[in-house]
Write a protein that holds these residues in place. Structure first.
Motif, PDB file in Angstrom:
ATOM      1  N   MET A  11       0.841  -1.201   0.000  1.00 21.27           N
ATOM      2  CA  MET A  11       0.000   0.000   0.000  1.00 21.27           C
ATOM      3  C   MET A  11       0.877   1.251   0.000  1.00 21.27           C
ATOM      4  O   MET A  11       1.832   1.347   0.775  1.00 21.27           O
ATOM      5  N   ILE A  12       0.558   2.179  -0.868  1.00 16.65           N
ATOM      6  CA  ILE A  12       1.291   3.443  -0.994  1.00 16.65           C
ATOM      7  C   ILE A  12       0.397   4.569  -0.487  1.00 16.65           C
ATOM      8  O   ILE A  12      -0.764   4.673  -0.898  1.00 16.65           O
ATOM      9  N   VAL A  13       0.928   5.405   0.401  1.00 17.63           N
ATOM     10  CA  VAL A  13       0.156   6.517   0.958  1.00 17.63           C
ATOM     11  C   VAL A  13       0.902   7.819   0.714  1.00 17.63           C
ATOM     12  O   VAL A  13       2.062   7.972   1.134  1.00 17.63           O
ATOM     13  N   ILE A  14       0.229   8.749   0.051  1.00 19.28           N
ATOM     14  CA  ILE A  14       0.795  10.071  -0.245  1.00 19.28           C
ATOM     15  C   ILE A  14      -0.070  11.125   0.428  1.00 19.28           C
ATOM     16  O   ILE A  14      -1.281  11.201   0.173  1.00 19.28           O
ATOM     17  N   ALA A  15       0.526  11.935   1.288  1.00 18.89           N
ATOM     18  CA  ALA A  15      -0.182  13.071   1.882  1.00 18.89           C
ATOM     19  C   ALA A  15      -0.076  14.256   0.938  1.00 18.89           C
ATOM     20  O   ALA A  15       0.973  14.496   0.332  1.00 18.89           O
ATOM     21  N   HIS A  16      -1.149  15.007   0.825  1.00 18.00           N
ATOM     22  CA  HIS A  16      -1.229  16.095  -0.157  1.00 18.00           C
ATOM     23  C   HIS A  16      -1.842  17.321   0.507  1.00 18.00           C
ATOM     24  O   HIS A  16      -2.982  17.295   0.950  1.00 18.00           O
ATOM     25  N   LEU A  17      -1.052  18.397   0.596  1.00 17.91           N
ATOM     26  CA  LEU A  17      -1.571  19.681   1.068  1.00 17.91           C
ATOM     27  C   LEU A  17      -1.264  20.745   0.037  1.00 17.91           C
ATOM     28  O   LEU A  17      -0.456  20.541  -0.871  1.00 17.91           O
ATOM     29  N   SER A  18      -1.935  21.892   0.178  1.00 19.78           N
ATOM     30  CA  SER A  18      -1.782  22.923  -0.845  1.00 19.78           C
ATOM     31  C   SER A  18      -2.148  24.288  -0.289  1.00 19.78           C
ATOM     32  O   SER A  18      -2.846  24.409   0.714  1.00 19.78           O
ATOM     33  N   ASP A  19      -1.627  25.310  -0.962  1.00 19.55           N
ATOM     34  CA  ASP A  19      -2.039  26.699  -0.726  1.00 19.55           C
ATOM     35  C   ASP A  19      -1.828  27.120   0.726  1.00 19.55           C
ATOM     36  O   ASP A  19      -2.767  27.456   1.445  1.00 19.55           O
ATOM     37  N   VAL A  20      -0.558  27.143   1.112  1.00 18.17           N
ATOM     38  CA  VAL A  20      -0.237  27.585   2.468  1.00 18.17           C
ATOM     39  C   VAL A  20      -0.116  29.108   2.551  1.00 18.17           C
ATOM     40  O   VAL A  20      -0.310  29.697   3.609  1.00 18.17           O
ATOM     41  N   HIS A  21       0.254  29.767   1.447  1.00 24.94           N
ATOM     42  CA  HIS A  21       0.270  31.238   1.350  1.00 24.94           C
ATOM     43  C   HIS A  21       0.991  31.896   2.521  1.00 24.94           C
ATOM     44  O   HIS A  21       0.451  32.797   3.183  1.00 24.94           O
ATOM     45  N   LEU A  22       2.212  31.478   2.760  1.00 19.87           N
ATOM     46  CA  LEU A  22       2.986  32.087   3.838  1.00 19.87           C
ATOM     47  C   LEU A  22       3.283  33.552   3.515  1.00 19.87           C
ATOM     48  O   LEU A  22       3.763  33.875   2.426  1.00 19.87           O
ATOM     49  N   ASP A  23       2.980  34.414   4.469  1.00 22.56           N
ATOM     50  CA  ASP A  23       3.085  35.859   4.221  1.00 22.56           C
ATOM     51  C   ASP A  23       3.762  36.618   5.355  1.00 22.56           C
ATOM     52  O   ASP A  23       3.685  37.850   5.424  1.00 22.56           O
ATOM     53  N   GLY A  24       4.434  35.901   6.244  1.00 23.97           N
ATOM     54  CA  GLY A  24       5.067  36.542   7.384  1.00 23.97           C
ATOM     55  C   GLY A  24       4.157  36.698   8.576  1.00 23.97           C
ATOM     56  O   GLY A  24       4.598  37.058   9.668  1.00 23.97           O
ATOM     57  N   ASP A  25       2.876  36.406   8.386  1.00 24.83           N
ATOM     58  CA  ASP A  25       1.905  36.521   9.470  1.00 24.83           C
ATOM     59  C   ASP A  25       1.837  35.201  10.240  1.00 24.83           C
ATOM     60  O   ASP A  25       2.021  34.118   9.673  1.00 24.83           O
ATOM     61  N   ARG A  26       1.548  35.297  11.519  1.00 25.07           N
ATOM     62  CA  ARG A  26       1.537  34.113  12.365  1.00 25.07           C
ATOM     63  C   ARG A  26       0.444  33.130  11.953  1.00 25.07           C
ATOM     64  O   ARG A  26       0.617  31.912  12.076  1.00 25.07           O
ATOM     65  N   ARG A  27      -0.680  33.642  11.470  1.00 30.50           N
ATOM     66  CA  ARG A  27      -1.823  32.766  11.170  1.00 30.50           C
ATOM     67  C   ARG A  27      -1.450  31.707  10.136  1.00 30.50           C
ATOM     68  O   ARG A  27      -1.673  30.504  10.351  1.00 30.50           O
ATOM     69  N   ALA A  28      -0.917  32.112   8.983  1.00 29.53           N
ATOM     70  CA  ALA A  28      -0.560  31.157   7.937  1.00 29.53           C
ATOM     71  C   ALA A  28       0.525  30.206   8.417  1.00 29.53           C
ATOM     72  O   ALA A  28       0.491  28.997   8.126  1.00 29.53           O
ATOM     73  N   ALA A  29       1.490  30.729   9.159  1.00 26.54           N
ATOM     74  CA  ALA A  29       2.580  29.893   9.655  1.00 26.54           C
ATOM     75  C   ALA A  29       2.063  28.844  10.633  1.00 26.54           C
ATOM     76  O   ALA A  29       2.460  27.667  10.575  1.00 26.54           O
ATOM     77  N   ASP A  30       1.181  29.240  11.542  1.00 23.95           N
ATOM     78  CA  ASP A  30       0.658  28.296  12.536  1.00 23.95           C
ATOM     79  C   ASP A  30      -0.149  27.189  11.877  1.00 23.95           C
ATOM     80  O   ASP A  30      -0.069  26.023  12.284  1.00 23.95           O
ATOM     81  N   ARG A  31      -0.926  27.541  10.864  1.00 23.85           N
ATOM     82  CA  ARG A  31      -1.732  26.532  10.190  1.00 23.85           C
ATOM     83  C   ARG A  31      -0.846  25.548   9.421  1.00 23.85           C
ATOM     84  O   ARG A  31      -1.079  24.333   9.419  1.00 23.85           O
ATOM     85  N   THR A  32       0.183  26.078   8.778  1.00 26.17           N
ATOM     86  CA  THR A  32       1.118  25.202   8.066  1.00 26.17           C
ATOM     87  C   THR A  32       1.861  24.310   9.035  1.00 26.17           C
ATOM     88  O   THR A  32       2.015  23.095   8.805  1.00 26.17           O
ATOM     89  N   ARG A  33       2.327  24.883  10.125  1.00 28.15           N
ATOM     90  CA  ARG A  33       3.061  24.104  11.133  1.00 28.15           C
ATOM     91  C   ARG A  33       2.177  22.991  11.698  1.00 28.15           C
ATOM     92  O   ARG A  33       2.643  21.861  11.905  1.00 28.15           O
ATOM     93  N   ALA A  34       0.910  23.289  11.943  1.00 28.69           N
ATOM     94  CA  ALA A  34      -0.003  22.291  12.499  1.00 28.69           C
ATOM     95  C   ALA A  34      -0.135  21.083  11.566  1.00 28.69           C
ATOM     96  O   ALA A  34      -0.131  19.932  12.013  1.00 28.69           O
ATOM     97  N   VAL A  35      -0.243  21.345  10.267  1.00 28.46           N
ATOM     98  CA  VAL A  35      -0.377  20.246   9.312  1.00 28.46           C
ATOM     99  C   VAL A  35       0.906  19.421   9.240  1.00 28.46           C
ATOM    100  O   VAL A  35       0.872  18.184   9.252  1.00 28.46           O
TER     101      VAL A  35
END
Length: 262
Positions: free
Chosen positions: A1-25
């Motif tokens: 079985m092959i498992v690939i995780a796929h995420l997209s559109d993190v839009h890092l902009d220097g703001d904590r919100r985008a960074a925290d969401r990316t870090r959580a994933v």
């Protein structure tokens, strides 16, 4: 079985919100009690294509699993190469620092191939696969044994998703890609992002699997909006797709939301 995780559109902009969401994933994926075969991040890494945003991305987009990242319409190829691929840095070939050639990459895993194409168009928001990318993809498919499944990834969906805001800037020129598909039966599926919403459809007889957005979730046309320009839910949690290739060759996709830090 092959498992690939796929995420997209993190839009890092220097703001904590985008960074925290990316870090959580990314922390969620690293904490899994299973070794994933790949992690794919399908574009819109930086929000403004600034070097500082790619520096942040290089720190956040790290994984104990094999990782591949491609550009989206918010990215800029030369800055992407410098920040995420290390091209054009001190001691490297100088031409890499200003290269605007497509960022095409291949990950050859155990029993599968992930061919990641650059569908970005410099200075534009719609997508298009350059002839050099199509020729490169044709070569990857030709060089792969016919019994090995090949998953093709890029940022822009090559078909309408019935979301006008997205469909206006989807991938165009898709008939050239469809002609290529006919020559390679082991091309198994297309993986993309851009839409900020989990979706599934077909193109050229293959599944098209769209990853949900990390930074936000797009409102669908039939969902309530308070204004004509309100396109996104900012309060929905980030999410990730898991694409599973079974031993019988069947492809299954699961979607999971991830609790983001407050």
């Amino acid at each position: 079985m092959i498992v690939i995780a796929h995420l997209s559109d993190v839009h890092l902009d220097g703001d904590r919100r985008a960074a925290d969401r990316t870090r959580a994933v990314m922390e969620y994926l690293d904490a899994l009690p299973y070794d994933l075969d790949a992690v794919l991040v399908s574009g819109d890494i930086a929000d403004h294509a600034e070097d500082a945003e790619y520096e942040e991305a290089a720190k956040l987009l790290r994984s104990r699993h094999p990782l591949v990242v491609c550009p989206g319409n918010h990215d800029e190829r030369a800055a992407f190469r410098r920040g995420l691929l290390g091209e054009g840095l001190s001691g490297e070939s100088p031409e890499g620092s200003g290269s605007t050639e497509p960022v095409d990459q291949v990950l050859r895993g155990e029993g599968f191939v992930l061919a990641v194409c650059d569908s970005s168009v410099p200075g534009e928001h719609h997508g298009f696969l350059e002839e050099s990318t199509l020729a490169w993809l044709d070569g990857v498919l030709t060089d792969t044994l016919p019994q090995i499944p090949v998953l093709v990834a890029f940022h822009h969906p090559p078909v309408p998703l019935h979301i006008p805001y997205v469909d206006e800037i989807r991938q165009f020129g898709e008939e050239r890609l469809a002609a290529l598909v006919e020559r390679h039966p082991h091309l198994t599926a297309f993986l993309c992002g851009h839409a900020h919403t989990a979706a599934a459809t077909t193109f050229a007889g293959r599944p098209v699997l769209v990853a949900p957005g990390v930074v936000s979730t797009l409102r669908l046309p039939w969902e309530a909006q308070t204004g004509s320009s309100e396109h996104v839910h900012l309060d929905e949690p980030p999410a990730v797709a898991f694409h599973v290739l079974g031993d019988d060759g069947r492809l299954t996709t699961h979607y999971r939301v991830v609790a983001a830090r407050r």
